[in-house]
Design an enzyme around this catalytic site. Structure first.
Site, PDB file in Angstrom:
ATOM      1  N   LYS A  86     -17.502  -0.035   6.092  1.00 32.84           N
ATOM      2  CA  LYS A  86     -17.956  -0.857   5.055  1.00 32.84           C
ATOM      3  C   LYS A  86     -19.304  -0.923   4.882  1.00 32.84           C
ATOM      4  O   LYS A  86     -19.781  -0.951   3.936  1.00 32.84           O
ATOM      5  CB  LYS A  86     -17.580  -2.469   5.627  1.00 32.84           C
ATOM      6  CG  LYS A  86     -17.785  -3.303   4.459  1.00 32.84           C
ATOM      7  CD  LYS A  86     -17.188  -4.594   4.621  1.00 32.84           C
ATOM      8  CE  LYS A  86     -17.536  -5.834   3.628  1.00 32.84           C
ATOM      9  NZ  LYS A  86     -17.013  -7.076   3.730  1.00 32.84           N
ATOM     10  N   MET A 138      24.662   8.557   1.709  1.00 33.58           N
ATOM     11  CA  MET A 138      24.768   9.903   2.446  1.00 33.58           C
ATOM     12  C   MET A 138      24.964   9.715   3.944  1.00 33.58           C
ATOM     13  O   MET A 138      25.671  10.705   4.497  1.00 33.58           O
ATOM     14  CB  MET A 138      23.300  10.593   2.148  1.00 33.58           C
ATOM     15  CG  MET A 138      23.143  12.070   2.616  1.00 33.58           C
ATOM     16  SD  MET A 138      24.527  13.099   1.960  1.00 33.58           S
ATOM     17  CE  MET A 138      23.082  13.434   0.392  1.00 33.58           C
ATOM     18  N   GLU A 170       0.718  -1.268  -0.037  1.00 35.36           N
ATOM     19  CA  GLU A 170      -0.053   0.187   0.039  1.00 35.36           C
ATOM     20  C   GLU A 170       0.855   1.231  -0.001  1.00 35.36           C
ATOM     21  O   GLU A 170       0.455   2.233  -0.616  1.00 35.36           O
ATOM     22  CB  GLU A 170      -0.947  -0.046   1.262  1.00 35.36           C
ATOM     23  CG  GLU A 170      -2.059  -0.989   1.001  1.00 35.36           C
ATOM     24  CD  GLU A 170      -1.657  -2.210   1.945  1.00 35.36           C
ATOM     25  OE1 GLU A 170      -2.605  -3.190   1.923  1.00 35.36           O
ATOM     26  OE2 GLU A 170      -0.519  -2.505   2.099  1.00 35.36           O
ATOM     27  N   PHE A 187     -11.195  -6.250  14.374  1.00 35.69           N
ATOM     28  CA  PHE A 187     -10.319  -6.914  13.622  1.00 35.69           C
ATOM     29  C   PHE A 187      -9.973  -5.938  12.430  1.00 35.69           C
ATOM     30  O   PHE A 187     -10.972  -5.379  11.868  1.00 35.69           O
ATOM     31  CB  PHE A 187     -10.763  -8.247  13.034  1.00 35.69           C
ATOM     32  CG  PHE A 187      -9.895  -8.944  11.752  1.00 35.69           C
ATOM     33  CD1 PHE A 187      -8.402  -9.503  12.166  1.00 35.69           C
ATOM     34  CD2 PHE A 187     -10.296  -8.906  10.628  1.00 35.69           C
ATOM     35  CE1 PHE A 187      -7.866  -9.927  11.445  1.00 35.69           C
ATOM     36  CE2 PHE A 187      -9.276  -9.354   9.699  1.00 35.69           C
ATOM     37  CZ  PHE A 187      -8.061  -9.957  10.015  1.00 35.69           C
ATOM     38  N   GLN A 188      -8.638  -5.594  12.327  1.00 36.06           N
ATOM     39  CA  GLN A 188      -8.176  -4.673  11.206  1.00 36.06           C
ATOM     40  C   GLN A 188      -9.030  -3.421  11.469  1.00 36.06           C
ATOM     41  O   GLN A 188      -9.234  -2.687  10.607  1.00 36.06           O
ATOM     42  CB  GLN A 188      -8.335  -5.225   9.883  1.00 36.06           C
ATOM     43  CG  GLN A 188      -7.403  -6.463   9.619  1.00 36.06           C
ATOM     44  CD  GLN A 188      -7.350  -6.911   8.092  1.00 36.06           C
ATOM     45  OE1 GLN A 188      -8.433  -6.724   7.183  1.00 36.06           O
ATOM     46  NE2 GLN A 188      -6.216  -7.545   7.689  1.00 36.06           N
TER      47      GLN A 188
END
Length: 560
Positions: free
Chosen positions: A163, A468, A51, A113-114
């Site tokens: 949802k 760097m 993602e 959940f999630q």
């Protein structure tokens, strides 16, 4: 027309002119993805491997095209994986809309959940964010989100959609996008007169241009303004490619790794004209050597005025409008002595082509790329030495052709951004210039490149180090190389082939031109492992907190 929330979302995106979404599906966004399946001829969905890359791709798409980038993820870890990409866009003022799914409203706040509070998490790194709690509000929220992302100082907006909202139904009516009206909110004639007086009276004017030039599409106005008052022009990292590299007034990048001409001119000018820039600490971290100059600041964000540097006069508003008002009113100037002084500070870039030394260097690579560039090249970068070399040595021929994480300095940004840029500009040739350290953070996105048959060329400046950080350890930490030597056995050529891309390894100069030509002609995904020495450094350099005219050169380091 009565539609589900998912249908309203997709139709609203089409109404906003969205043709591409970068994302990754999951349980909380299944209804949305079901609608995307039905609209696949209108909205092109790019499935990334992670993602974070979806957010970076949306960002790169926005930078390359000037349009709003869109990314989509599921709830919980899918949403949190977007956070670094959202923060990257926020720091660089990039218009983006991030859409996340969440658990149904009845489960919010119950450690479901999630489930995460993604609106709370992203509040400091978005212009605005929403939790949609009523399907009747969804269409207006989407329309407003796109407006906010583009209005004023641009930036990311997040929409979190439970949802059940995507399943519930509401009335949809086709709406046109909210009209963007460019303005100058603090534009007063007396302030304009004050600016004009400062400009007309100055004998050594100097322009410091920032990313606002790109956002406001003001490249030509900047050129016209600089030419009329005959002022040298320096650019921030975010403004790289927005001013012609071969213009006689151009002095190059300013700041920690800026050119000698830009850094010294900024301390010798009597008027510093700052356009669409925010006085980052990587540009001017010590004000002592610019305090003798009058400072003008023109910016769209009032929060930037007097935030880091106190200025003598300012205007808040759209750069394009303000410059177009200023140009006919300021006097045409010659500033002959000043121009000669600044020109004497310019250093000619040279590459020893016929040297007996066959060692690969960054300068040699960019010399070859410059000669092959027909104006179609877009350069994206990761973050580190290779990023600075790209800004220093590549001759950008078109605006929006340099895409890099400036404010946040996000390693792992470049390949995702390159995907977005290549999809947004299919007729351009996109190169992602990477370090081997940064590339390790996002190399899985080669699968995305190959799957979508993108003719991207990844060039890894492979020095077997976090270059760097190693450079800082050399200069400021007496060469104590704590955890910056990578000592990895990764074969990047085999890795590229495993993903289905072409791979090349370059060890000597005689190989470079032929491989670059073959890579460009192939129109296929290509990875080039460009092997350089671990102690190759970026110069010039200014130490953190030092005035920008205290420039460290390679000779200084060699002489301790």
């Amino acid at each position: 027309m009565l539609l589900t929330g998912a249908e309203i979302l997709i139709k609203s995106l089409v109404d906003e002119g969205v043709d591409t979404i970068f994302g990754y599906p999951g349980g909380a966004v299944l209804n949305i993805y079901d609608e995307l399946y039905k609209y696949k001829n209108e909205i092109h969905h790019i499935l990334t491997c992670h993602e974070q890359a979806a957010a970076h791709a949306a960002d790169g798409y926005a930078r390359a095209t000037g349009k709003v980038g869109v990314c989509l993820s599921t709830s919980g870890p899918g949403a949190t994986n977007l956070v670094t990409g959202i923060a990257t866009a926020y720091m660089d003022s990039i218009p983006m809309v991030a859409i996340t799914g969440n658990v149904p409203k009845s489960l919010l706040g119950k450690d479901s959940f999630q489930e995460v509070d993604i609106a709370g998490i992203t509040m400091p790194i978005t212009k605005h964010n929403y939790i949609v709690k009523n399907v009747d509000d969804l269409q207006n929220i989407i329309r407003e989100a796109f407006f906010i992302a583009q209005e004023g100082r641009q930036g990311p907006v997040l929409i979190d959609i439970p949802k059940d909202i995507t399943a519930n139904k509401a009335v949809y009516t086709k709406l046109i996008p909210k009209e963007l009206k460019k303005n100058s909110t603090s534009f007063k004639e007396d302030i304009l007169s004050e600016l004009i007086q400062y400009i007309n009276e100055s004998e050594r004017p100097f322009i410091y241009a920032g990313g606002g030039i790109n956002s406001s599409e003001s490249t030509q106005e900047l050129v016209n303004f600089a030419e009329k008052i005959n002022a040298p022009v320096s650019t921030s990292l975010m403004c790289t490619s927005a001013f012609p590299f071969d213009h006689p007034l151009y002095t190059g990048m300013i700041g920690m790794h800026g050119t000698k001409a830009s850094n010294i001119a900024a301390t010798k000018c009597d008027l510093l004209i700052t356009l669409g820039a925010r006085f980052s600490d990587r540009v001017i971290s010590n004000q002592n050597h610019i305090k003798n100059a009058k400072i003008i600041h023109i910016d769209i964000d009032p929060a930037e005025i007097n935030k880091n540097v106190k200025v003598n006069s300012y205007i808040i508003g759209d750069l394009k409008i303000i410059l177009n008002k200023l140009i006919p009113l300021v006097k045409e100037k010659e500033n002959k002595e000043w121009i000669e002084t600044v020109d004497s500070l310019k250093e000619i870039k040279s590459v020893e082509i016929n040297s007996d030394d066959d060692e690969l260097t960054p300068e040699f690579l960019f010399d070859k790329l410059n000669k092959l560039n027909d104006g179609s090249f877009i350069i994206t970068t990761e973050v580190g030495q290779h990023q600075m070399w790209s800004a220093q040595y590549f001759n950008f021929k078109d605006r929006r052709s340099f895409i890099s994480s400036g404010g946040l300095g996000t390693m792992g940004y470049g390949l995702g951004a390159a995907i977005g840029a290549q999809i947004g500009k299919p007729n351009k040739q996109v190169f992602n210039i990477a370090g081997d350290g940064s590339f390790g953070m996002n190399c899985n996105e080669l699968a995305t490149v190959v799957k979508n048959k993108l003719p991207l060329i990844v060039i890894i400046m492979n020095n077997n180090a976090l270059g760097m950080v190693r450079q800082w350890q050399t200069i400021f930490y007496d060469g104590r190389y704590s955890e910056t030597t990578l000592d990895r056995s990764t074969d990047f050529v085999k890795l590229a082939e495993a993903f289905g891309a072409k791979g090349f390894r370059l060890n000597k100069r005689s190989q470079v031109e032929d491989v670059l030509k073959e890579a460009i002609a192939s129109k296929e995904p290509v990875l080039i492992d460009y092997v350089i020495h671990c102690d190759k450094k970026v110069f010039p350099m200014v130490a953190p907190g030092a005035p920008i005219n205290q420039i460290i050169s390679e000779e200084d380091i060699n002489n301790n």
